[in-house]
Design a protein around this motif. Structure first.
Motif, PDB file in Angstrom:
ATOM      1  N   ASP A   1      87.694  -6.849  57.915  1.00  0.00           N
ATOM      2  CA  ASP A   1      86.756  -7.403  58.637  1.00  0.00           C
ATOM      3  C   ASP A   1      86.878  -8.475  59.399  1.00  0.00           C
ATOM      4  OD1 ASP A   1      83.615  -6.756  58.891  1.00  0.00           O
ATOM      5  OD2 ASP A   1      83.758  -8.687  58.479  1.00  0.00           O
ATOM      6  N   ARG A   2      86.734  -8.456  60.597  1.00  0.00           N
ATOM      7  CA  ARG A   2      87.049  -9.603  61.603  1.00  0.00           C
ATOM      8  C   ARG A   2      85.854 -10.716  61.100  1.00  0.00           C
ATOM      9  NH1 ARG A   2      87.918  -9.751  67.986  1.00  0.00           N
ATOM     10  NH2 ARG A   2      88.006 -11.951  68.119  1.00  0.00           N
ATOM     11  N   ASP A   3      84.750 -10.471  60.675  1.00  0.00           N
ATOM     12  CA  ASP A   3      83.823 -11.592  60.270  1.00  0.00           C
ATOM     13  C   ASP A   3      84.264 -12.257  59.005  1.00  0.00           C
ATOM     14  OD1 ASP A   3      82.123 -11.624  62.658  1.00  0.00           O
ATOM     15  OD2 ASP A   3      80.839 -10.028  61.522  1.00  0.00           O
ATOM     16  N   ASP A   4      84.685 -11.608  58.147  1.00  0.00           N
ATOM     17  CA  ASP A   4      85.289 -11.979  56.910  1.00  0.00           C
ATOM     18  C   ASP A   4      86.504 -12.983  57.061  1.00  0.00           C
ATOM     19  OD1 ASP A   4      83.379 -10.573  55.237  1.00  0.00           O
ATOM     20  OD2 ASP A   4      84.668  -8.976  54.380  1.00  0.00           O
TER      21      ASP A   4
ATOM     22  N   GLU B   1      87.131 -14.681  59.685  1.00  0.00           N
ATOM     23  CA  GLU B   1      86.852 -15.813  60.490  1.00  0.00           C
ATOM     24  C   GLU B   1      86.288 -16.714  59.501  1.00  0.00           C
ATOM     25  OE1 GLU B   1      84.699 -14.810  64.076  1.00  0.00           O
ATOM     26  OE2 GLU B   1      86.629 -14.271  64.869  1.00  0.00           O
ATOM     27  N   ASP B   2      85.188 -16.231  58.609  1.00  0.00           N
ATOM     28  CA  ASP B   2      84.760 -17.021  57.540  1.00  0.00           C
ATOM     29  C   ASP B   2      85.765 -17.637  56.589  1.00  0.00           C
ATOM     30  OD1 ASP B   2      82.064 -16.441  58.612  1.00  0.00           O
ATOM     31  OD2 ASP B   2      81.741 -14.832  56.890  1.00  0.00           O
TER      32      ASP B   2
ATOM     33  N   SER C   1      90.510 -15.969  67.658  1.00  0.00           N
ATOM     34  CA  SER C   1      89.350 -16.119  66.869  1.00  0.00           C
ATOM     35  C   SER C   1      88.089 -16.166  67.983  1.00  0.00           C
ATOM     36  CB  SER C   1      89.219 -17.047  65.989  1.00  0.00           C
ATOM     37  OG  SER C   1      87.848 -17.015  65.452  1.00  0.00           O
ATOM     38  N   ARG C   2      86.913 -15.927  67.840  1.00  0.00           N
ATOM     39  CA  ARG C   2      85.944 -15.705  68.637  1.00  0.00           C
ATOM     40  C   ARG C   2      85.259 -17.267  68.214  1.00  0.00           C
ATOM     41  NH1 ARG C   2      82.822 -10.399  66.658  1.00  0.00           N
ATOM     42  NH2 ARG C   2      83.444 -11.670  64.711  1.00  0.00           N
ATOM     43  N   ARG C   3      85.636 -17.984  67.260  1.00  0.00           N
ATOM     44  CA  ARG C   3      84.898 -19.021  66.921  1.00  0.00           C
ATOM     45  C   ARG C   3      85.573 -20.173  67.287  1.00  0.00           C
ATOM     46  NH1 ARG C   3      82.839 -18.004  60.680  1.00  0.00           N
ATOM     47  NH2 ARG C   3      81.796 -16.293  61.213  1.00  0.00           N
TER      48      ARG C   3
END
Length: 278
Positions: A45-48, A50-51, A255-257
């Motif tokens: 998962d991409r959000d995972d 990045e977190d 990353s988007r962040r």
């Protein structure tokens, strides 16, 4: 494409440990790429991912005073990051998400053996290849997946990877060898990029991938080798190195962040906690 570990000098680390904001930012900018690359391959998962990257960077920065110079700084930092990634969200990174036989069945489901490879669909094929290669890594358990990522994608030595994972270099080499062998066997038997005689090919999966929403026609370009270039390259290397070529052909993961901005905000809240209300 691999993301090589950065060369962060001792003076920068010393300044950062003393609270120099520019030095802290230099460390974060140097580490964020390779740590994010590890997280994206350990967590589907991409959000995972990045977190986990953000939490790893926070842990590294807030523990700089604990660095004693007994190993390379990047080795010390990666050890912290890998532990956080492997622990992330109740061991989500440590489990094998698929098995190789189950994944082979998924690839066969909806495959169109009559499909024709078209030049104009090249970017869509690259998307399928990237999604497939990441899912394939998740047929390995966490120990073997991280061994492959550190050794084949970051190109760390057995001594460095063993230190990061807190295992003997010989144990690490065995894990890497088993991971490489499992992926090599599966790719050779299944993937048309590696062996043209194999049943699965990205153009044969395009209709099914489109149906499942796994490709985005709006993407006009992906860095890295096209499948035609990759097939040609893989055909020119020894069989034992084909899995390495298959994975190192991938473009750098972005990353988007903005992790630097996130870190400023997080550290600011730690140093200036919100006032309590009575």
């Amino acid at each position: 494409m691999t993301r090589q570990p950065p060369d962060i000098d001792a003076e920068t680390v010393t300044l950062a440990a003393a609270g120099d904001a520019a030095a802290v930012e230099a460390i974060v900018r140097g580490l964020q790429g390779p740590i994010h690359a590890i997280a994206r391959r350990m967590l589907l998962d991409r959000d995972d991912a990045e977190d986990a990257t953000q939490e790893s960077l926070v842990r590294i920065v807030t523990r700089l005073a604990q660095f004693r110079g007994e190993s390379k700084f990047t080795t010390w930092a990666f050890r912290i990051a890998v532990r956080r990634i492997l622990d992330f969200r109740e061991q989500r990174a440590a489990a094998a998400r698929y098995s190789f036989p189950a994944f082979a069945e998924q690839l066969a489901d909806g495959r169109d053996d009559a499909a024709v490879e078209r030049v104009q669909d090249g970017v869509l094929y690259q998307q399928i290849k990237l999604a497939c290669s990441r899912a394939m890594l998740h047929c390995l358990d966490g120990d073997h997946r991280i061994a492959f990522v550190l050794g084949e994608l970051l190109e760390l030595s057995a001594a460095e990877a063993g230190e990061i994972l807190d295992i003997e270099p010989a144990t690490y080499r065995k894990r890497l060898s088993r991971a490489r062998a499992a992926l090599t066997e599966f790719l050779g038997r299944t993937c048309g990029v590696v062996d043209s005689r194999a049943p699965c090919a990205c153009h044969r999966r395009l209709a099914r991938a489109t149906e499942l929403g796994r490709v985005d026609p709006r993407i006009g370009h992906i860095d890295g080798d096209t499948l035609v270039q990759l097939r040609s390259h893989i055909a020119s290397v020894a069989e034992a190195r084909r899995v390495t070529a298959f994975y190192r052909s991938e473009p750098e993961l972005h990353s988007r962040r903005d992790f630097v901005a996130d870190l400023r905000r997080i550290l600011g809240s730690l140093h200036h906690p919100a006032p309590e209300h009575s």
